[in-house]
Scaffold this motif. Structure first.
Motif, short mmCIF file in Angstrom:
data_model
loop_
_atom_site.label_atom_id
_atom_site.label_comp_id
_atom_site.label_asym_id
_atom_site.label_seq_id
_atom_site.Cartn_x
_atom_site.Cartn_y
_atom_site.Cartn_z
N GLN A 175 0.82 -1.20 0.00
CA GLN A 175 0.00 0.00 0.00
C GLN A 175 0.86 1.25 0.00
O GLN A 175 0.55 2.23 -0.70
N THR A 225 2.28 1.64 -3.44
CA THR A 225 1.21 2.06 -4.34
C THR A 225 0.90 3.53 -4.12
O THR A 225 0.74 4.29 -5.09
N GLN A 259 -10.76 3.56 -5.18
CA GLN A 259 -11.23 2.19 -4.93
C GLN A 259 -10.83 1.32 -6.12
O GLN A 259 -10.50 1.83 -7.20
N SER A 260 -10.90 0.02 -5.92
CA SER A 260 -10.49 -0.91 -6.97
C SER A 260 -11.26 -0.68 -8.27
O SER A 260 -10.71 -0.86 -9.36
N TRP A 298 -1.05 -2.26 -10.74
CA TRP A 298 -2.14 -3.03 -11.33
C TRP A 298 -2.20 -4.45 -10.73
O TRP A 298 -3.28 -4.95 -10.42
N TYR A 354 -1.42 -5.39 -7.83
CA TYR A 354 -2.00 -5.27 -6.50
C TYR A 354 -3.50 -4.98 -6.58
O TYR A 354 -4.32 -5.66 -5.96
N VAL A 355 -3.89 -3.99 -7.38
CA VAL A 355 -5.27 -3.52 -7.43
C VAL A 355 -6.22 -4.55 -8.02
O VAL A 355 -7.34 -4.73 -7.54
N LYS A 356 -5.79 -5.26 -9.05
CA LYS A 356 -6.69 -6.17 -9.76
C LYS A 356 -7.18 -7.32 -8.88
O LYS A 356 -8.20 -7.92 -9.16
N ILE A 378 -8.18 1.03 -2.12
CA ILE A 378 -6.91 0.37 -2.44
C ILE A 378 -5.84 0.63 -1.39
O ILE A 378 -4.92 -0.16 -1.22
#
Length: 176
Positions: free
Chosen positions: A11, A14, A33-34, A71, A73-75, A83
């Motif tokens: 985090q 990111t 947010q995602s 990406w 991480y987020v996906k 996120i």
């Protein structure tokens, strides 16, 4: 690293990556947010909202190694999931009569950690100023800078405009 510390590292990285590439305020990054992220072949598309005016815009980030990590991480996050949830918070702390979100202290901690790696003092504002100034020096016009910043007022973009030797020479060529 395992567990929560591992998540904090992802985090934090990111957060710093998005501060650097988007030039947005930390509070705007914390609202992501995602569902704000979509990937196409060449870009990571991020739907951003501004804090001051609530104006939204898309920022297209090139799929380099840093953005690929974001990406990845987020996906894998659930839909409508913040996120950077570890850094979100509504705890208010009074310091010298002013109110501050405790979250900002967490951000400052990680920025200082990254400052040591970079070998210079960084602040959340450094990323914003640096990104917008860099885009201006590379030739982005006022409308492009306003869109990127999420602003509808030209005067808020002017502080990021700097004259480079290349632009000064261009002015001399225009006068011929």
């Amino acid at each position: 690293m395992a567990g929560e510390n591992h998540h904090n590292s992802i985090q934090a990285k990111t957060l710093v990556t998005l501060l650097y590439y988007t030039g947005r305020r930390p509070s705007e990054i914390l609202e992501l947010q995602s569902d704000n992220f979509e990937r196409d072949r060449r870009y990571l598309n991020v739907k951003m909202q501004t804090k001051k005016r609530g104006r939204g815009s898309y920022i297209y980030l090139p799929m380099n190694e840093d953005i690929k990590e974001v990406w990845e991480y987020v996906k894998n996050l659930p839909p409508k999931f913040y996120i950077i949830w570890e850094f979100k918070g509504s705890s208010i702390k009074k310091v010298n009569g002013k109110e501050y979100e405790v979250t900002s202290y967490k951000i400052e901690y990680w920025i200082k950690k990254w400052s040591k790696l970079a070998g210079k003092k960084l602040t959340p504002y450094f990323f914003r100023h640096n990104r917008l100034s860099e885009l201006a020096l590379k030739g982005a016009d006022m409308n492009e800078l306003m869109h990127f910043k999420g602003s509808k007022d030209v005067s808020s973009v002017i502080p990021y405009l700097h004259m480079s030797p290349k632009k000064i020479k261009k002015l001399a060529r225009l006068m011929q």
